[in-house]
Scaffold this active site. Structure first.
Site, PDB file in Angstrom:
ATOM      1  N   HIS A 139       0.798  -1.248   0.000  1.00 39.03           N
ATOM      2  CA  HIS A 139       0.000   0.000   0.000  1.00 39.03           C
ATOM      3  C   HIS A 139       0.822   1.285   0.000  1.00 39.03           C
ATOM      4  O   HIS A 139       0.257   2.351  -0.179  1.00 39.03           O
ATOM      5  CB  HIS A 139      -1.047   0.007   1.133  1.00 39.03           C
ATOM      6  N   ASP A 173      -8.373   1.598   4.880  1.00 40.86           N
ATOM      7  CA  ASP A 173      -7.050   1.053   5.194  1.00 40.86           C
ATOM      8  C   ASP A 173      -6.861   1.156   6.708  1.00 40.86           C
ATOM      9  O   ASP A 173      -6.736   2.263   7.244  1.00 40.86           O
ATOM     10  CB  ASP A 173      -6.020   1.908   4.444  1.00 40.86           C
ATOM     11  N   TYR A 222     -12.472  13.190  -1.487  1.00 41.88           N
ATOM     12  CA  TYR A 222     -12.568  11.727  -1.564  1.00 41.88           C
ATOM     13  C   TYR A 222     -11.336  11.019  -1.000  1.00 41.88           C
ATOM     14  O   TYR A 222     -11.208   9.799  -1.137  1.00 41.88           O
ATOM     15  CB  TYR A 222     -12.847  11.293  -3.012  1.00 41.88           C
ATOM     16  N   ASP A 264      -0.536  -4.439  12.020  1.00 41.02           N
ATOM     17  CA  ASP A 264       0.587  -3.816  12.728  1.00 41.02           C
ATOM     18  C   ASP A 264       0.099  -2.743  13.713  1.00 41.02           C
ATOM     19  O   ASP A 264       0.895  -2.062  14.355  1.00 41.02           O
ATOM     20  CB  ASP A 264       1.641  -3.251  11.765  1.00 41.02           C
TER      21      ASP A 264
END
Ligand SMILES: [Zn+2]
Length: 382
Positions: A139, A173, A222, A264
């Site tokens: 990512h 995320d 967004y 994590d």
């Protein structure tokens, strides 16, 4: 365990994805996925009728090129083939986070191909959701460079494919690190909304993810960021989650939910400073399941960071069970021997924060929540 006639959930993974080594001392040890998969197997999930196990395919070069520069793809291929590339540091490769190594093109293309396969299995109606545990790790990858262990950004590649199909994606995320590569890859579009809830860049790599990063052009409003204080625990993390994410999902009315499930955030993670438990993490995945149900949309999950082996194995096994609507007992099955000394899926024992620190965390997080709501909520009538 429930049995159903048709699988609801695809698990996209192959053993090969756990067998490479980035460097001898690298904190990202792909073997974590083997320990996870063995726990999924011991828990009866791999053989469950609710779950369809699939190996990923390789993303094609054309698919990768939707999100990465040709020059960069050529460099990754050359390093993979053993070439010494002069100036590879400008593409993010070198000692440290992104060591050059044989096999890295294939492994990155398998992660991206896994996410692509997830979109295919959902669009053709084979399953209603899919989990790609080797995905999401990428990512931080940018269009022209590797970053933070990431090479080809599987989420961006898959979401751009969904945009081509005229589908709007709500991406969340929950990795402890800001999902900067996904944000950057989709920064100028309103066809995907990216939300990242993470430890603040004040204290942690990559240093970005502030509430004022809201997108540009058509994408303005967004991109959403919720930066939290170190030592944030389950309860405070969920307060921030609840204050922002469900309302935005309902307002955006996406065609698909896409979640990155980095663990994590865990209290034992060696690379970061949040204090979540496996059950606190999994509660977020339960909330995603409710949102996908309520909005009646399909759902793709990818993995992400997670450097405590036992947290990865337990959390992602719990998450797979949640996605497939299966109930797990809290006891780790006695047949599981892949990692020693695991007894329960949930973390045991209280985590106590001293009152002064707790007040600092609450103050910081409330400022972040207010700033994020001020930046993006009015655009959606919230
Ligand atoms: Zn991370």
């Amino acid at each position: 365990m429930n049995t159903v006639n048709n699988p609801t959930t695809a698990l996209i993974y192959s053993h090969e994805q756990s067998q490479h080594v980035l460097s001898p001392t690298h904190p990202m040890r792909p073997i974590r996925l083997h320990h996870m998969h063995e726990l999924m197997r011991a828990s009866g999930l791999v053989d469950s009728n609710a779950i369809l196990s699939k190996s990923p395919r390789l993303a094609t070069e054309t698919e990768i090129a939707t999100s990465h520069d040709t020059e960069y793809i050529v460099v990754v291929k050359a390093i993979d083939a053993g070439a010494i590339v002069i100036g590879m540091d400008q593409f993010g490769f070198g000692p440290g986070d992104n060591p050059p190594r044989a096999g890295m093109y294939r492994h990155a293309a398998l992660a991206a191909g896994g996410a692509m396969l997830a979109t295919e299995l959902i669009l053709d109606g084979t399953v209603k959701n899919a989990f790609v545990p080797a995905g999401g790790m990428h990512h931080h990858a940018m269009h022209n460079r590797a970053s933070g262990f990431g090479i080809f950004n599987d989420a961006v590649i898959a979401i751009k494919h969904l945009i081509e199909q005229d589908l709007r994606t709500f991406y969340v995320d929950i990795d402890v690190h800001h999902g900067d590569g996904v944000q950057a890859g989709l920064y100028d579009t309103d066809r995907a909304m990216t939300v990242s809830i993470h430890e603040s860049g004040q204290w942690l790599f990559p240093g970005t993810g502030n509430p004022n990063e809201i997108g540009i052009g058509d994408g303005q409003g967004y991109s959403v960021n919720i930066p939290l204080a170190p030592y944030t625990d389950d309860q405070l993390w969920h307060q921030a989650f609840d204050a922002i994410i469900p309302d935005l999902a309902r307002a955006y009315q996406p065609d698909l939910l896409f979640t990155q499930l980095g663990i994590d955030t865990h209290r034992n993670d060696p690379l970061a400073h949040l204090s979540l438990t496996t059950q606190g993490h999994n509660l977020a995945v339960q909330k995603f399941a409710q949102l996908a149900d309520e909005l009646d949309i399909p759902w793709i999950s990818v993995g992400g960071g997670g450097y405590d082996m036992t947290a990865v194995a337990r959390a992602w096994t719990m998450d797979l069970a949640t996605m497939a609507n299966q109930t797990l007992p809290d006891q780790i099955p006695s047949t599981y021997t892949s990692l020693p000394n695991l007894t329960t899926f949930h973390d045991q024992g209280d985590y106590r924060i001293d009152p002064d620190t707790l007040n600092d965390i609450i103050r910081h997080n409330q400022l972040a929540i207010d700033a994020t709501r001020t930046q993006v909520f009015p655009k959606f009538g919230l």
